[in-house]
Design a protein around this motif. Structure first.
Motif, mmCIF file in Angstrom:
data_model
loop_
_atom_site.group_PDB
_atom_site.id
_atom_site.type_symbol
_atom_site.label_atom_id
_atom_site.label_comp_id
_atom_site.label_asym_id
_atom_site.label_seq_id
_atom_site.Cartn_x
_atom_site.Cartn_y
_atom_site.Cartn_z
ATOM 1 N N ASP A 109 -23.690 4.046 7.708
ATOM 2 C CA ASP A 109 -22.139 4.272 7.205
ATOM 3 C C ASP A 109 -22.223 4.430 5.458
ATOM 4 O O ASP A 109 -23.186 3.911 5.115
ATOM 5 C CB ASP A 109 -21.483 2.606 7.317
ATOM 6 N N ALA A 110 -21.115 4.936 5.003
ATOM 7 C CA ALA A 110 -20.935 5.044 3.554
ATOM 8 C C ALA A 110 -19.588 4.240 3.431
ATOM 9 O O ALA A 110 -18.724 3.910 4.239
ATOM 10 C CB ALA A 110 -20.611 6.431 3.172
ATOM 11 N N ALA A 111 -19.648 3.537 2.285
ATOM 12 C CA ALA A 111 -18.573 2.583 2.028
ATOM 13 C C ALA A 111 -17.220 3.155 1.133
ATOM 14 O O ALA A 111 -17.251 4.710 1.564
ATOM 15 C CB ALA A 111 -19.161 1.518 0.868
ATOM 16 N N ALA A 112 -16.637 2.923 0.373
ATOM 17 C CA ALA A 112 -15.385 3.515 -0.103
ATOM 18 C C ALA A 112 -15.836 4.778 -1.111
ATOM 19 O O ALA A 112 -16.932 4.786 -1.567
ATOM 20 C CB ALA A 112 -14.678 2.478 -1.016
ATOM 21 N N ARG A 113 -14.725 5.498 -1.175
ATOM 22 C CA ARG A 113 -14.945 6.555 -2.115
ATOM 23 C C ARG A 113 -16.076 7.548 -2.069
ATOM 24 O O ARG A 113 -16.780 7.955 -2.686
ATOM 25 C CB ARG A 113 -14.828 6.147 -3.449
ATOM 26 N N SER A 158 -27.525 2.624 5.037
ATOM 27 C CA SER A 158 -26.106 2.877 4.903
ATOM 28 C C SER A 158 -25.898 3.216 3.235
ATOM 29 O O SER A 158 -26.982 2.584 2.608
ATOM 30 C CB SER A 158 -25.087 1.820 5.066
ATOM 31 N N ASN A 162 -19.807 5.452 10.180
ATOM 32 C CA ASN A 162 -18.426 5.657 9.511
ATOM 33 C C ASN A 162 -18.373 5.834 7.993
ATOM 34 O O ASN A 162 -19.121 5.263 7.333
ATOM 35 C CB ASN A 162 -17.728 4.327 9.945
ATOM 36 N N CYS A 163 -17.337 6.052 7.482
ATOM 37 C CA CYS A 163 -17.126 5.879 5.741
ATOM 38 C C CYS A 163 -15.670 5.359 5.735
ATOM 39 O O CYS A 163 -14.715 5.095 6.604
ATOM 40 C CB CYS A 163 -16.843 7.455 5.241
ATOM 41 N N GLY A 164 -15.632 4.633 4.318
ATOM 42 C CA GLY A 164 -14.817 4.062 4.055
ATOM 43 C C GLY A 164 -13.396 4.412 3.237
ATOM 44 O O GLY A 164 -13.220 5.559 3.573
ATOM 45 N N ASN A 189 -20.333 2.074 -2.370
ATOM 46 C CA ASN A 189 -19.289 3.046 -2.983
ATOM 47 C C ASN A 189 -19.594 4.070 -3.665
ATOM 48 O O ASN A 189 -20.770 4.250 -4.418
ATOM 49 C CB ASN A 189 -18.631 1.999 -3.666
#
Lengths: 302, 231
Positions: free
Chosen positions: B112-116, B93, B131-133, B96
Motif C-alpha cells: 500500500d501507499a499512504a497519503a499524498r 508498503s 491501496n493508496c491513501g 506518506n
C-alpha cells in the motif's frame, strides 16, 4: 516533530520487559524530541490499591516533601511502598473514596505539586532531557508489564518542564494515558468549554486536551473505539495520538494524515511508532510495518 | 556484487560507502540491515542497481537520476521524491508522499501507499499493487499513476494533466477529477505494465480511468461555484 511509541505484549500476563522495549524505541526517536522524554507503563494490576506518582515541584527538599505527603494521605487509606526518586514521590494506597478527591487533596498541600498518574496498573514517568537521562534517573528499563507508551518532545507552543512533558495521564480518570504528535488547533475553544464545566488544566500544552476529551467520552459510556472515532470529528488540527488503558492500546490519525505513524502486529506483539526505525531498533526478525492512513483508528485489546 | 553491512554505521557512513563503490565501478550494490535509517541512497545519478535488504526510513532514493533501487521491506515518508529517472521498487508498503514531484522514471510499490502519493508529479509512472491513501495525484502535471486496489479521498484533486487508473473503489474524487472509460489502448498498456512489474496477477477489466476535467485550467466567471469548491 515529537516522537511517539506504543507497545503491547500478547504473550504473557505476568509482564515482560515493557520498560526496556519502550526505552529502546524511544531512544531511536530522541532526535525528534530532544526537550523531554517520558513513558506510561502498565504493570501487573496492583491488587492492594492504586499506584500514585506525584511530582513534588521544581525545587526544594523532595525527600522531605515526599515523606510529608505520604503521611498526610493516610487519611484516604493505608499507604505502602513509599519512595521518593528525584522530583517524584511514588506510593501505593488502598484507597477509600474517589481517586479525584485524593488527587485534589495532594495538590492542595503545596503549590507546584501535581499527581502525574494514578491507577491500578499505570505509572507515568517523564522529565526534561533525553531518554538516557530518564533511564539514568528512574531506571525505567527494569519495569515489567504488559503494554506502554512513550514520548520524546520537541516543544513548539508551550514551556519545557516536567508537567508539560508527555505522556499525559487523563487527570482524575485512573489508568488512562495518551501521547500525541501534532497540534490541536481548536484547543483554546475546547479548553474554555471544559473550564466552564470546572475541569482543571495543568499546562498550556494543547496535547493535554486529548486526555481530558477521551476521559469525558469514556465517562459518558462510549467504548474506546467509539471514543477514538468521535475524536476524529471533535479534534481539529494535525494529530497522531496513542492511547493506553488497562487492557488496550489504540491510535487515531487526523483526516489529513499530517503526522506520521507506523505500526506492525505479529503473533506476539503490537508496536506503533512515528518512525519505523523505532520499531526496528526494538524488535529483530521478519515482520511488516505499514503507515496508518488518514482517519485510521485502530485498537488492540489484550 | 558489493555489499555494505549497516550495523554500527551512521547514515553518512553508508551513503559515502555507496558513492565510493559506484566510483570504483561497482554496478550491483547490496545494503544489508538498513534498519529503517533515513536518507539512504539519495541523489544517485548512475545506472547502478542498489538493493536495500530490509525497510528504509524517510526520503530513500530521493533526487535520483538513473539507478534501479530495490527495497526489500517498507519505506517511510518521501520515497523517491523528485526523482528524474530510474526505477524504484518497494516490496512492502510506502509511507506518506511517495513519489512526490517525480519528473520521470518508475516507482513500483507492491503493498500500500499512504497519503499524498505522487502529488505534483510531472512525469514518470507510479504503480501501487495495493491501496493508496488520501489525496493521491494532487496537482499532477504529467505522468501515469496506477493503483490496483482502492484509492482514498480527494483522489486526483486539481490535476492539470496526467492519467490515473484505479482497480478498486475510489473513496471520493478530488476537485475537477473525471472518470472515463479506459480505451483498448489503455487496457493493453495496463495489461503489459502490471504483468511486467507486479509479482501477482491482477484482473484489469474493472479498472477506472481518472483524468483532469480541465475546468481549473482557466478562470471562468460562469464557473465560480467550481472554484469556490476547489479553493
Amino acid at each position: 516533530m515529537c516522537g511517539i511509541v506504543g507497545f503491547l505484549d500478547k504473550t504473557s500476563n505476568e509482564g515482560t520487559t515493557v520498560g526496556q522495549t519502550i526505552l529502546k524505541m524511544l531512544t531511536a526517536l530522541e532526535v525528534r524530541g530532544p526537550d523531554s522524554a517520558g513513558v506510561a507503563l502498565f504493570g501487573p494490576p496492583e491488587n492492594s490499591g492504586f499506584v500514585v506518582r506525584v511530582k513534588l515541584g521544581e525545587h526544594g527538599d523532595f525527600e522531605e516533601k515526599g515523606t510529608f505527603i505520604a503521611k498526610r494521605v493516610q487519611e484516604f487509606g493505608s499507604v505502602g511502598e513509599v519512595k521518593t526518586t528525584a522530583e517524584y514521590l511514588r506510593f501505593v494506597i488502598d484507597l477509600r473514596g474517589e481517586p479525584t478527591s485524593l488527587a485534589s487533596f495532594i495538590e492542595s498541600l503545596e503549590d507546584g505539586i501535581e499527581v502525574v498518574s494514578m491507577g491500578r496498573m499505570l505509572e507515568v514517568v517523564k522529565q526534561v532531557g533525553s531518554p538516557q537521562n530518564l533511564e539514568a534517573t528512574y531506571g525505567v528499563s527494569a519495569f515489567l508489564g504488559t503494554h506502554g507508551l512513550g514520548h520524546t518532545r520537541l516543544s513548539t507552543e508551550s514551556r519545557v518542564d516536567l508537567s508539560h512533558s508527555q505522556p499525559f495521564w487523563a487527570h482524575g480518570y485512573p489508568d488512562l494515558a495518551i501521547v500525541h504528535n501534532g497540534h490541536i488547533t481548536n484547543y483554546h475553544k475546547m479548553r474554555r468549554r471544559y473550564e466552564q464545566h470546572g475541569v482543571k488544566f495543568y499546562t498550556e500544552n494543547d496535547s493535554e486536551i486529548i486526555g481530558v476529551y477521551l476521559a469525558e467520552r469514556l465517562s459518558q459510556g462510549l467504548t474506546l473505539r467509539e471514543t477514538l472515532d468521535a475524536s476524529l470529528i471533535d479534534l481539529d488540527g494535525s494529530f497522531s495520538y496513542l492511547v493506553a488503558t488497562p487492557d488496550a492500546i489504540g491510535f487515531a490519525k487526523d483526516p489529513f494524515a499530517f503526522k506520521p505513524l507506523l505500526f506492525t502486529e505479529t503473533d506476539t506483539f503490537v508496536a506503533v511508532a512515528t518512525e519505523e526505525i523505532a520499531i526496528r531498533s526494538a524488535f529483530d526478525g521478519a515482520y511488516e510495518v505499514r503507515e496508518a492512513q488518514a482517519k485510521d483508528v485502530r485498537i488492540w485489546q489484550r | 556484487m558489493a555489499e555494505i553491512v549497516c550495523v554500527g554505521k551512521t547514515t553518512r557512513d553508508i551513503n559515502v560507502e555507496i558513492k565510493r563503490l559506484i566510483a570504483r565501478g561497482e554496478t550491483d550494490i547490496r545494503v544489508k540491515n538498513p534498519g529503517a535509517r533515513h536518507n539512504l541512497g539519495v541523489a544517485i545519478l548512475e545506472s547502478v542497481e542498489l538493493t536495500f535488504d530490509g525497510s528504509v526510513g524517510y526520503y530513500c532514493a530521493g533526487m535520483i537520476d538513473g539507478p534501479t533501487v530495490k527495497v526489500r521491506g517498507s519505506t517511510g515518508w518521501g520515497l523517491a521524491e523528485s526523482m528524474m529517472d530510474g526505477t524504484v521498487i518497494v516490496e512492502g508498503s510506502a509511507g506518506n508522499g511517495a513519489a512526490a514531484s517525480i519528473r520521470g522514471g518508475t516507482v513500483i510499490i507492491h503493498g500500500d501507499a499512504a497519503a499524498r502519493l505522487g502529488v505534483s508529479m510531472k512525469g514518470g509512472l507510479i504503480l501501487v499493487g495495493g491501496n493508496c491513501g488520501y489525496m493521491a495525484g494532487f496537482m499532477a502535471q504529467k505522468g501515469t499513476l496506477i493503483v490496483c486496489g482502492d484509492a482514498g479521498e480527494a483522489f486526483a484533486d486539481s490535476m492539470y494533466e496526467g492519467i490515473c487508473f484505479v482497480g478498486g473503489s475510489i473513496a471520493e474524487l478530488g476537485n475537477d477529477a473525471v472518470i472515463e472509460k479506459p480505451t483498448a489502448e489503455d487496457l493493453a498498456f495496463l495489461e503489459s505494465t502490471l504483468s511486467r512489474y507486479l509479482p501477482q496477477k491482477i484482473e484489469i477489466h474493472d479498472f477506472k480511468k481518472v483524468i483532469s476535467g480541465r475546468k481549473l485550467w482557466n478562470f471562468d466567471k460562469d464557473e465560480r461555484a467550481v472554484w469556490r469548491e476547489a479553493l
